[in-house]
Design an enzyme around this catalytic site. Structure first.
Site, PDB file in Angstrom:
ATOM      1  N   LEU A 112     -63.413-122.214 -44.168  1.00 23.82           N
ATOM      2  CA  LEU A 112     -63.059-123.817 -43.586  1.00 23.82           C
ATOM      3  C   LEU A 112     -61.988-123.935 -44.213  1.00 23.82           C
ATOM      4  O   LEU A 112     -60.742-125.201 -43.920  1.00 23.82           O
ATOM      5  CB  LEU A 112     -63.495-124.331 -43.560  1.00 23.82           C
ATOM      6  CG  LEU A 112     -64.154-126.372 -44.300  1.00 23.82           C
ATOM      7  CD1 LEU A 112     -63.795-126.596 -42.812  1.00 23.82           C
ATOM      8  CD2 LEU A 112     -65.133-126.694 -45.234  1.00 23.82           C
ATOM      9  N   GLU A 113     -61.226-123.666 -45.608  1.00 21.25           N
ATOM     10  CA  GLU A 113     -60.670-123.768 -46.342  1.00 21.25           C
ATOM     11  C   GLU A 113     -59.083-123.073 -45.590  1.00 21.25           C
ATOM     12  O   GLU A 113     -58.520-123.588 -45.751  1.00 21.25           O
ATOM     13  CB  GLU A 113     -60.412-122.994 -48.026  1.00 21.25           C
ATOM     14  CG  GLU A 113     -61.691-123.484 -48.430  1.00 21.25           C
ATOM     15  CD  GLU A 113     -61.965-122.529 -49.269  1.00 21.25           C
ATOM     16  OE1 GLU A 113     -62.488-123.041 -50.529  1.00 21.25           O
ATOM     17  OE2 GLU A 113     -61.530-121.854 -49.560  1.00 21.25           O
ATOM     18  N   LEU A 114     -58.981-121.917 -44.679  1.00 15.03           N
ATOM     19  CA  LEU A 114     -58.025-121.559 -44.075  1.00 15.03           C
ATOM     20  C   LEU A 114     -57.736-121.909 -43.004  1.00 15.03           C
ATOM     21  O   LEU A 114     -56.795-122.691 -42.987  1.00 15.03           O
ATOM     22  CB  LEU A 114     -58.323-120.183 -43.235  1.00 15.03           C
ATOM     23  CG  LEU A 114     -57.017-119.272 -43.118  1.00 15.03           C
ATOM     24  CD1 LEU A 114     -56.236-118.801 -43.764  1.00 15.03           C
ATOM     25  CD2 LEU A 114     -57.807-118.291 -41.965  1.00 15.03           C
ATOM     26  N   SER A 128     -58.640-120.016 -52.253  1.00 17.79           N
ATOM     27  CA  SER A 128     -59.779-119.321 -51.575  1.00 17.79           C
ATOM     28  C   SER A 128     -59.402-117.770 -51.163  1.00 17.79           C
ATOM     29  O   SER A 128     -58.485-117.161 -51.104  1.00 17.79           O
ATOM     30  CB  SER A 128     -58.448-120.327 -49.628  1.00 17.79           C
ATOM     31  OG  SER A 128     -60.326-119.349 -48.881  1.00 17.79           O
TER      32      SER A 128
END
Length: 610
Positions: free
Chosen positions: A494-496, A423
């Site tokens: 969003l990925e985190l 990410s």
């Protein structure tokens, strides 16, 4: 009785005795000068000289001697004269029983005074030294009376009382025409101040001629002077005496002697042919009128002085605490022999109240291999220091080595498809770092399967669903932290969030933070600030971190899954992954612009994911 008289007079006179050889006179024993009966008197004070022959009533008694027809005659040999002279009695110089009174004494009275007790058949004589001191020769403290004679001693128990009577007061009463008066003066222990009575406290009170101490305290210790005044034949006479008052522990306390050290039966380890010191410490309380106290060692029941063995010696020392003694005796044994191990050593203490004893023994000391023990300890310390240094310097290498030997390959325990999901912020600098550096090393050098959304996503899918799916199918989420990372509403955020939620709920995913560039804490979003506190942070340091052997890659490998497969399998896996990406590359080229636009447009992400 005659032998007893002889011994007594020898003690009084110091052993000098002679006998008159004049045949016309009765045999007369001359006992010389008494060393114990010397008299000191101040010029102008009343004084007297007592005949030493009557100092012990069991030897000579004045009344008995008078009844037996003995006469007492006084002579004197004044300083500077050679012949004895009879004493001319007068109102100033008189004889009262066995005493010669000088009321008052003057300096010219100094000399030797001889008292002779005789009858028709026997004669005994003894001399006494009288010295009349001038006022400037007497002991004097600031503001205190002058005194010639040594002070008598009075011992009083603390919290107890006692009545002090001026010495020789009764003798003055016999010569006075009326009752004498007494003035009391007190000087403290440091001799800095003399206070006449009253002493301004409630515990010391003069009752007629006596001084009553009702409650003895430490401040009351010191020297007390009493001056006796009396009248005789119309004249006023006086003399001064002193009493040294000392406090002792109350007589109601236990006075039995005790041994503080050693304990009974204590065993002392010793080495033969060496010296040893056995220490015994005891308490010896003071008992009035019976001050004799003792501490000593015995060896097999014999005192040291009885052994006749130069190897044994004893030294004693004492510490005084208001007459109670703490005594220490040390028995020194030089060149200890094997037979000394069988001896019985006993320490004993004794006073008038009782005694106490404790015995100790010696035993052979077990010899420790001191050289070998010291060398072993030194080698152990050196090895521990080396291990500490090695671990401190090479702990990453050691940890990687341990993981390679004993670590578990997670591919055999889960059904994940990717090892790492990366990410990062979608800009040219971070994207270049991820695609050219991170991806290249992780896939080509280390053999990990890497998922990059912009590369591995299929066209036509939803960004949110695809992102959550990729994160769920990965074993690690590698977050490249930079100043532009995770702005609100971005895909990186969003990925985190997906990675942190998966790590918190199931524990099947671990999040790794890679700091590409330094970031101020206040510029980070809340999720990233929390992640930096709890998660491992690997820092990229530019050119220093490019080599595969740098600390950056070692730290990153510690956080990544374990890989124990051979290099051929790793290379096969890398080629297979590269082939699959080439197949899908043509079908995704047309979507690259769409994906990039979508990534850069925060409003396209559903609100629930944000």
């Amino acid at each position: 009785m005659a032998s007893f008289i002889l011994l007594f007079l020898l003690a009084v006179t110091g052993g000098a005795v002679s006998q008159s050889n004049d045949s016309t006179e009765p045999m007369c024993y001359d006992w010389g000068e008494s060393s114990q009966a010397a008299v000191l008197v101040l010029d102008g004070e009343a004084g007297w000289v007592s005949c030493p022959l009557f100092s012990h009533p069991a030897v000579y008694n004045y009344t008995t001697a008078q009844s037996a027809g003995h006469d007492l005659v006084w002579y004197r040999l004044l300083d500077g004269h050679d012949l004895e002279q009879p004493i001319p009695y007068s109102a100033r110089v008189s004889r009262e029983r066995e005493r010669l009174w000088l009321q008052p004494a003057v300096v010219n009275d100094t000399g030797q005074y001889i008292c002779m007790l005789r009858n028709k058949s026997s004669c005994s004589r003894i001399a006494v030294r009288l010295q009349v001191l001038l006022r400037d020769q007497a002991v004097r403290s600031a503001g205190c009376p002058q005194v010639a004679m040594a002070a008598t001693e009075a011992l009083i128990g603390f919290q107890q009382g006692k009545t002090l009577t001026c010495p020789n007061l009764q003798d003055a009463s016999k010569m006075a025409d009326s009752d004498p008066t007494v003035n009391w003066t007190y000087v403290n222990q440091d001799m800095s101040r003399c206070d006449p009575y009253p002493f301004w406290d409630n515990h010391r009170e003069q009752v007629r001629t006596d001084l009553q101490i009702h409650n003895m305290l430490i401040p009351y210790e010191g020297l007390y002077f009493c001056t006796v005044w009396y009248r005789r034949r119309g004249g006023s006479l006086s003399f001064t005496r002193s009493i040294k008052v000392s406090g002792i522990y109350p007589t109601t306390l236990p006075k039995d002697p005790i041994i503080l050290h050693p304990t009974n039966g204590k065993v002392f380890p010793v080495r033969t042919n060496s010296d040893v010191h056995l220490t015994c410490r005891g308490q010896l309380p003071f008992i009035i009128d019976k001050p004799e106290r003792e501490i000593w060692w015995t060896v097999d029941g014999k005192r040291v002085e009885q052994l006749n063995d130069g190897r044994f010696s004893q030294t004693n020392s004492t510490t005084d605490d208001h007459r109670d003694l703490t005594a220490v005796t040390i028995l020194k044994i030089t060149d200890v022999q094997s037979e000394d191990l069988q001896r019985n050593f006993t320490c004993s203490v004794k006073n008038a109240r009782g005694s106490m004893a404790r015995w100790v023994q010696l035993e052979e000391e077990v010899s420790l291999p001191s050289v070998e023990l010291g060398c072993g300890l030194g080698v152990t310390l050196v090895l521990m220091l080396l291990l500490f240094v090695v671990y401190h310097v090479f702990w990453l290498e050691l940890l990687l080595l341990y993981r390679s030997w004993f670590g578990t390959d997670e591919r055999h325990t889960d059904d994940k498809e990717f090892d790492v999901y990366i990410s990062y912020a979608r800009n040219s600098e971070e994207e270049q770092f991820v695609l050219s550096t991170l991806r290249g090393v992780l896939e080509n050098e280390l053999g990990y399967s890497v998922c990059i959304f912009d590369r591995d996503s299929l066209p036509g899918g939803t960004i949110t669903d695809e992102t959550l799916s990729f994160v769920a199918r990965s074993r690690r989420l590698l977050v490249v932290v930079s100043p532009g990372y995770a702005s609100r509403g971005s895909q990186a955020l969003l990925e985190l969030k997906a990675g942190i939620d998966s790590m918190a709920l199931g524990g099947h995913l671990r999040v790794i933070l890679v700091q590409y560039r330094p970031v101020q804490r206040q510029s980070l979003v809340r999720e990233l600030r929390r992640a930096r506190v709890a998660l491992a942070l690997v820092r990229w340091k530019g050119d220093k971190s490019k080599e595969l052997t740098s600390r950056f890659w070692k730290q990153l490998r510690v956080e990544l899954p374990v890989r124990r497969a051979g290099r051929e399998q790793q290379e096969g896996s890398s080629k297979e992954a590269a082939l699959m990406r080439l197949v899908s590359q043509n079908s995704t080229n047309s979507q690259t612009g769409l994906i990039s636009n979508t990534t850069k447009t925060p409003q396209n992400i559903p609100n629930s994911a944000a």
